[in-house]
Write an enzyme that holds these catalytic residues in place. Sequence first.
Site, PDB file in Angstrom:
ATOM      1  CG  ASN A  10      -1.646   1.291   1.428  1.00 52.62           C
ATOM      2  OD1 ASN A  10      -1.789   2.067   0.476  1.00 52.62           O
ATOM      3  ND2 ASN A  10      -2.141   1.548   2.631  1.00 52.62           N
ATOM      4  CD1 TRP A  11       3.908   1.218  -2.532  1.00 57.71           C
ATOM      5  CD2 TRP A  11       4.043   2.315  -4.483  1.00 57.71           C
ATOM      6  NE1 TRP A  11       4.894   0.619  -3.288  1.00 57.71           N
ATOM      7  CE2 TRP A  11       4.993   1.268  -4.479  1.00 57.71           C
ATOM      8  CE3 TRP A  11       3.939   3.140  -5.617  1.00 57.71           C
ATOM      9  CZ2 TRP A  11       5.845   1.040  -5.570  1.00 57.71           C
ATOM     10  CZ3 TRP A  11       4.779   2.901  -6.698  1.00 57.71           C
ATOM     11  CH2 TRP A  11       5.727   1.867  -6.660  1.00 57.71           C
ATOM     12  CE  LYS A  12       0.433   3.450   4.717  1.00 54.64           C
ATOM     13  NZ  LYS A  12       0.347   3.573   6.138  1.00 54.64           N
ATOM     14  CG  HIS A  95      -5.604   2.016   5.015  1.00 54.34           C
ATOM     15  ND1 HIS A  95      -5.141   2.937   5.915  1.00 54.34           N
ATOM     16  CD2 HIS A  95      -4.628   1.087   4.887  1.00 54.34           C
ATOM     17  CE1 HIS A  95      -3.924   2.580   6.309  1.00 54.34           C
ATOM     18  NE2 HIS A  95      -3.585   1.460   5.697  1.00 54.34           N
ATOM     19  CD  GLU A  97      -2.680   5.502   6.587  1.00 52.66           C
ATOM     20  OE1 GLU A  97      -2.662   5.569   5.334  1.00 52.66           O
ATOM     21  OE2 GLU A  97      -1.782   4.957   7.258  1.00 52.66           O
ATOM     22  CD  GLU A 167      -3.567  -2.576   7.165  1.00 49.63           C
ATOM     23  OE1 GLU A 167      -2.457  -2.855   6.720  1.00 49.63           O
ATOM     24  OE2 GLU A 167      -4.150  -1.506   6.930  1.00 49.63           O
ATOM     25  N   GLY A 173       2.535   1.898  10.556  1.00 48.58           N
ATOM     26  CA  GLY A 173       3.521   2.968  10.388  1.00 48.58           C
ATOM     27  C   GLY A 173       4.236   3.335  11.681  1.00 48.58           C
ATOM     28  CB  SER A 213       5.263  -2.368  11.711  1.00 45.88           C
ATOM     29  OG  SER A 213       4.846  -1.031  11.959  1.00 45.88           O
ATOM     30  N   GLY A 234       2.760  -1.269   4.208  1.00 44.45           N
ATOM     31  CA  GLY A 234       2.904   0.140   3.847  1.00 44.45           C
ATOM     32  C   GLY A 234       4.355   0.480   3.555  1.00 44.45           C
ATOM     33  N   GLY A 235       5.036   1.025   4.559  1.00 41.20           N
ATOM     34  CA  GLY A 235       6.396   1.551   4.391  1.00 41.20           C
ATOM     35  C   GLY A 235       7.353   0.606   3.692  1.00 41.20           C
TER      36      GLY A 235
END
Length: 249
Positions: A10-12, A95, A97, A167, A173, A213, A234-235
């Site tokens: 997930n590149w956001k 998500h 966010e 999640e 993150g 993470s 994500g990251g």
Amino acid sequence: MARKILAAGNWKMNKTPSEAAATIEAMKATCASDTVEVLLCVPAIDIPAAIEAAKGSNIQIGAENVYFEESGAYTGEISPDMLLDAGIKYVILGHSERREYFAETNETVNKKMIKCFEKGLVPIMCCGESLEQREQGITIDWIRQQVKVGFLGLTADQAKAAVIAYEPIWAIGTGKTATSDQAEEVCKAIRDLIRELYGDAVAEEIRILYGGSVKGSNAAELFGKEDIDGGLVGGASLKPDFGDIVNFK
Ligand code: PEP
């Protein structure tokens, strides 16, 4: 039938189209796999460049969101047909966010789930508790509610094709990963709920991911759990060493 592990990035809101293309070119070698399904969900504007860059590789490109209406006066939104026409199959929904910053609710997520299946997109529906909810001991109740409402009105055939990503918000993150036992406990509870709602066959087929993470060093332990069928990342999906997660050992 064994469920195929899905490593989904997930590149956001990261990477321009040209950065996306360059990153994917570099990932073609690191993310090659015969056994794991590899997906990168990228910002909508990056989709054409990402699909072009991923050609000839096993990397699939997905979207991070979609709207539940067909077309019309919804400034800034992206419709299912737009994603399909661009070559997209998977789309992340709900998500945390989007729930926190863009007012997504279980009800809007459910409308999107229904629309995705009507049109032929495969949703990756996110759920997860806050740290406060975990400390209050209501994690499983909360997740059951999110999944129950998200899946309202879906048939068994639709449910088994869907992907759920568990999640925990406190792990996204933050560098703080849930232990594999914590992640398994919730993923198992989700599978048990799907069994209650749709029966054994659907529960055995639906894929449930863990997100929060995930990195190369913890992927093997997480993905080795019985009810965890991969990760939403994500990251660690922003760099070619996403391949350490794809090729987890
Ligand atoms: C996510 O964005 O869904 C996520 C799990 O992020 P991270 O891997 O960076 O915690």
